[in-house]
Motif scaffolding. Sequence first.
Motif, PDB file in Angstrom:
ATOM      1  N   GLU A 168       0.802  -1.222   0.000  1.00 16.89           N
ATOM      2  CA  GLU A 168       0.000   0.000   0.000  1.00 16.89           C
ATOM      3  C   GLU A 168       0.835   1.272   0.000  1.00 16.89           C
ATOM      4  O   GLU A 168       0.289   2.376  -0.112  1.00 16.89           O
ATOM      5  CB  GLU A 168      -0.924   0.024   1.229  1.00 16.89           C
ATOM      6  CG  GLU A 168      -1.900  -1.131   1.313  1.00 16.89           C
ATOM      7  CD  GLU A 168      -1.327  -2.311   2.088  1.00 16.89           C
ATOM      8  OE1 GLU A 168      -0.089  -2.332   2.287  1.00 16.89           O
ATOM      9  OE2 GLU A 168      -2.098  -3.194   2.491  1.00 16.89           O
ATOM     10  N   ARG A 169       2.142   1.142   0.139  1.00 18.83           N
ATOM     11  CA  ARG A 169       2.987   2.328   0.166  1.00 18.83           C
ATOM     12  C   ARG A 169       2.990   3.027  -1.188  1.00 18.83           C
ATOM     13  O   ARG A 169       2.632   2.420  -2.207  1.00 18.83           O
ATOM     14  CB  ARG A 169       4.408   1.949   0.578  1.00 18.83           C
ATOM     15  CG  ARG A 169       4.545   1.577   2.043  1.00 18.83           C
ATOM     16  CD  ARG A 169       5.933   1.098   2.386  1.00 18.83           C
ATOM     17  NE  ARG A 169       6.238  -0.197   1.789  1.00 18.83           N
ATOM     18  CZ  ARG A 169       7.380  -0.850   1.964  1.00 18.83           C
ATOM     19  NH1 ARG A 169       8.326  -0.308   2.709  1.00 18.83           N
ATOM     20  NH2 ARG A 169       7.566  -2.038   1.407  1.00 18.83           N
ATOM     21  N   PRO A 170       3.372   4.319  -1.246  1.00 20.41           N
ATOM     22  CA  PRO A 170       3.377   5.059  -2.514  1.00 20.41           C
ATOM     23  C   PRO A 170       4.246   4.364  -3.558  1.00 20.41           C
ATOM     24  O   PRO A 170       5.257   3.722  -3.208  1.00 20.41           O
ATOM     25  CB  PRO A 170       3.971   6.419  -2.120  1.00 20.41           C
ATOM     26  CG  PRO A 170       3.701   6.552  -0.661  1.00 20.41           C
ATOM     27  CD  PRO A 170       3.783   5.161  -0.100  1.00 20.41           C
ATOM     28  N   PRO A 171       3.886   4.467  -4.842  1.00 21.90           N
ATOM     29  CA  PRO A 171       4.663   3.815  -5.910  1.00 21.90           C
ATOM     30  C   PRO A 171       6.143   4.184  -5.893  1.00 21.90           C
ATOM     31  O   PRO A 171       6.995   3.334  -6.165  1.00 21.90           O
ATOM     32  CB  PRO A 171       3.975   4.311  -7.183  1.00 21.90           C
ATOM     33  CG  PRO A 171       2.581   4.626  -6.775  1.00 21.90           C
ATOM     34  CD  PRO A 171       2.682   5.150  -5.372  1.00 21.90           C
ATOM     35  N   ASP A 172       6.460   5.441  -5.574  1.00 24.46           N
ATOM     36  CA  ASP A 172       7.864   5.849  -5.562  1.00 24.46           C
ATOM     37  C   ASP A 172       8.669   5.075  -4.521  1.00 24.46           C
ATOM     38  O   ASP A 172       9.875   4.867  -4.690  1.00 24.46           O
ATOM     39  CB  ASP A 172       7.994   7.356  -5.310  1.00 24.46           C
ATOM     40  CG  ASP A 172       7.684   8.169  -6.553  1.00 24.46           C
ATOM     41  OD1 ASP A 172       7.954   7.668  -7.659  1.00 24.46           O
ATOM     42  OD2 ASP A 172       7.163   9.286  -6.431  1.00 24.46           O
ATOM     43  N   THR A 173       8.028   4.648  -3.444  1.00 21.57           N
ATOM     44  CA  THR A 173       8.721   3.833  -2.448  1.00 21.57           C
ATOM     45  C   THR A 173       9.087   2.478  -3.031  1.00 21.57           C
ATOM     46  O   THR A 173      10.203   1.973  -2.834  1.00 21.57           O
ATOM     47  CB  THR A 173       7.832   3.640  -1.204  1.00 21.57           C
ATOM     48  OG1 THR A 173       7.522   4.912  -0.635  1.00 21.57           O
ATOM     49  CG2 THR A 173       8.534   2.778  -0.165  1.00 21.57           C
ATOM     50  N   THR A 174       8.151   1.878  -3.780  1.00 19.69           N
ATOM     51  CA  THR A 174       8.433   0.598  -4.427  1.00 19.69           C
ATOM     52  C   THR A 174       9.531   0.747  -5.469  1.00 19.69           C
ATOM     53  O   THR A 174      10.396  -0.118  -5.605  1.00 19.69           O
ATOM     54  CB  THR A 174       7.158   0.034  -5.074  1.00 19.69           C
ATOM     55  OG1 THR A 174       6.110  -0.019  -4.101  1.00 19.69           O
ATOM     56  CG2 THR A 174       7.405  -1.361  -5.640  1.00 19.69           C
ATOM     57  N   VAL A 175       9.508   1.858  -6.206  1.00 18.59           N
ATOM     58  CA  VAL A 175      10.561   2.114  -7.194  1.00 18.59           C
ATOM     59  C   VAL A 175      11.929   2.155  -6.516  1.00 18.59           C
ATOM     60  O   VAL A 175      12.906   1.591  -7.017  1.00 18.59           O
ATOM     61  CB  VAL A 175      10.285   3.428  -7.953  1.00 18.59           C
ATOM     62  CG1 VAL A 175      11.489   3.820  -8.821  1.00 18.59           C
ATOM     63  CG2 VAL A 175       9.047   3.290  -8.828  1.00 18.59           C
ATOM     64  N   GLU A 176      12.007   2.809  -5.366  1.00 20.78           N
ATOM     65  CA  GLU A 176      13.275   2.873  -4.625  1.00 20.78           C
ATOM     66  C   GLU A 176      13.740   1.467  -4.251  1.00 20.78           C
ATOM     67  O   GLU A 176      14.937   1.157  -4.333  1.00 20.78           O
ATOM     68  CB  GLU A 176      13.106   3.718  -3.366  1.00 20.78           C
ATOM     69  CG  GLU A 176      12.976   5.215  -3.618  1.00 20.78           C
ATOM     70  CD  GLU A 176      14.275   5.833  -4.120  1.00 20.78           C
ATOM     71  OE1 GLU A 176      15.344   5.207  -3.976  1.00 20.78           O
ATOM     72  OE2 GLU A 176      14.214   6.930  -4.671  1.00 20.78           O
ATOM     73  N   LEU A 177      12.809   0.623  -3.836  1.00 16.61           N
ATOM     74  CA  LEU A 177      13.162  -0.749  -3.472  1.00 16.61           C
ATOM     75  C   LEU A 177      13.682  -1.525  -4.677  1.00 16.61           C
ATOM     76  O   LEU A 177      14.626  -2.327  -4.559  1.00 16.61           O
ATOM     77  CB  LEU A 177      11.949  -1.463  -2.870  1.00 16.61           C
ATOM     78  CG  LEU A 177      11.422  -0.912  -1.544  1.00 16.61           C
ATOM     79  CD1 LEU A 177      10.143  -1.643  -1.129  1.00 16.61           C
ATOM     80  CD2 LEU A 177      12.473  -1.041  -0.454  1.00 16.61           C
ATOM     81  N   VAL A 178      13.067  -1.304  -5.832  1.00 16.96           N
ATOM     82  CA  VAL A 178      13.530  -1.978  -7.052  1.00 16.96           C
ATOM     83  C   VAL A 178      14.938  -1.499  -7.414  1.00 16.96           C
ATOM     84  O   VAL A 178      15.815  -2.308  -7.749  1.00 16.96           O
ATOM     85  CB  VAL A 178      12.558  -1.732  -8.226  1.00 16.96           C
ATOM     86  CG1 VAL A 178      13.120  -2.334  -9.518  1.00 16.96           C
ATOM     87  CG2 VAL A 178      11.185  -2.333  -7.928  1.00 16.96           C
ATOM     88  N   ILE A 179      15.167  -0.197  -7.353  1.00 18.80           N
ATOM     89  CA  ILE A 179      16.493   0.346  -7.670  1.00 18.80           C
ATOM     90  C   ILE A 179      17.537  -0.222  -6.716  1.00 18.80           C
ATOM     91  O   ILE A 179      18.637  -0.626  -7.134  1.00 18.80           O
ATOM     92  CB  ILE A 179      16.480   1.879  -7.628  1.00 18.80           C
ATOM     93  CG1 ILE A 179      15.640   2.429  -8.788  1.00 18.80           C
ATOM     94  CG2 ILE A 179      17.905   2.444  -7.710  1.00 18.80           C
ATOM     95  CD1 ILE A 179      15.461   3.937  -8.770  1.00 18.80           C
ATOM     96  N   ASP A 180      17.208  -0.272  -5.429  1.00 17.61           N
ATOM     97  CA  ASP A 180      18.134  -0.853  -4.448  1.00 17.61           C
ATOM     98  C   ASP A 180      18.470  -2.298  -4.801  1.00 17.61           C
ATOM     99  O   ASP A 180      19.627  -2.735  -4.717  1.00 17.61           O
ATOM    100  CB  ASP A 180      17.534  -0.795  -3.045  1.00 17.61           C
ATOM    101  CG  ASP A 180      17.471   0.621  -2.485  1.00 17.61           C
ATOM    102  OD1 ASP A 180      18.136   1.519  -3.051  1.00 17.61           O
ATOM    103  OD2 ASP A 180      16.745   0.827  -1.494  1.00 17.61           O
ATOM    104  N   ALA A 181      17.452  -3.069  -5.192  1.00 15.31           N
ATOM    105  CA  ALA A 181      17.657  -4.476  -5.532  1.00 15.31           C
ATOM    106  C   ALA A 181      18.511  -4.618  -6.789  1.00 15.31           C
ATOM    107  O   ALA A 181      19.379  -5.499  -6.863  1.00 15.31           O
ATOM    108  CB  ALA A 181      16.309  -5.170  -5.731  1.00 15.31           C
ATOM    109  N   LEU A 182      18.288  -3.751  -7.772  1.00 13.24           N
ATOM    110  CA  LEU A 182      19.078  -3.791  -9.005  1.00 13.24           C
ATOM    111  C   LEU A 182      20.538  -3.453  -8.727  1.00 13.24           C
ATOM    112  O   LEU A 182      21.452  -4.115  -9.247  1.00 13.24           O
ATOM    113  CB  LEU A 182      18.504  -2.819 -10.040  1.00 13.24           C
ATOM    114  CG  LEU A 182      17.117  -3.141 -10.603  1.00 13.24           C
ATOM    115  CD1 LEU A 182      16.644  -2.022 -11.522  1.00 13.24           C
ATOM    116  CD2 LEU A 182      17.141  -4.476 -11.349  1.00 13.24           C
ATOM    117  N   GLU A 183      20.760  -2.437  -7.923  1.00  7.59           N
ATOM    118  CA  GLU A 183      22.132  -2.045  -7.607  1.00  7.59           C
ATOM    119  C   GLU A 183      22.860  -3.158  -6.858  1.00  7.59           C
ATOM    120  O   GLU A 183      24.035  -3.439  -7.124  1.00  7.59           O
ATOM    121  CB  GLU A 183      22.137  -0.749  -6.800  1.00  7.59           C
ATOM    122  CG  GLU A 183      21.709   0.466  -7.613  1.00  7.59           C
ATOM    123  CD  GLU A 183      21.734   1.759  -6.817  1.00  7.59           C
ATOM    124  OE1 GLU A 183      21.901   2.817  -7.441  1.00  7.59           O
ATOM    125  OE2 GLU A 183      21.589   1.705  -5.570  1.00  7.59           O
TER     126      GLU A 183
END
Length: 221
Positions: A168-183
Amino acid sequence: MTAQLPDQAEAASPMLPRTVVLVGLMGAGKSAIGRRLAARLNLPFRDADTEIEAAAGCSIAEIFARDGEPVFRAVERRIIARLLTEEPPHILATGGGAFMDAETRATIHDHGLSVWLRAELDVLIARTARRTNRPLLNQGDPRDVLGRLMALRYPIYAEADLTVVSDERPPDTTVELVIDALEAHFGVRLPHRTPHHHAPHKTVPTKTAPHKTPQKTDGKS
């Protein structure tokens, strides 16, 4: 030695070596997260369903109704293979059933990096409640349908290279998690834009002293 300007340093930074393929059930946020992720990483965004509709000249619901799911999966398989092998790295959102196809899954494994956006049932229900373009949800009660799909598909989605929770968190929070995982996966620092958050303007009421009625002087003490 000439020092690099910030923009030059970012341009020289390593970018994604592979296309990021977002997988997950309908309502997991693949398109919404994918668009934001692509913008953050300055990469193209592709939606497999949109590409399929453009190639077929009709909607996915029409393909299902007219030709059946096997024909749709064959078209989907071909479109995803083309996107992964003929285009430079980008962010690709796939349909909920794409990763279930063994051939498509192998193509994604060979040419992309799969990221499962994992969402719980209540989140999926809330996000798909107002959608009418989901053929599989028209086959019964959405909660029952999604529950069965979760039981069937989540063990396969778990084969993805990376898993990120979509809640339920804002989409930008999920995007940050994806970027962290990619890095963490690639072992590089990806150049990405910081999202601009504009706080809503709040009008702060001005405090005023309570109005006092002047006392009348009548000569009495």
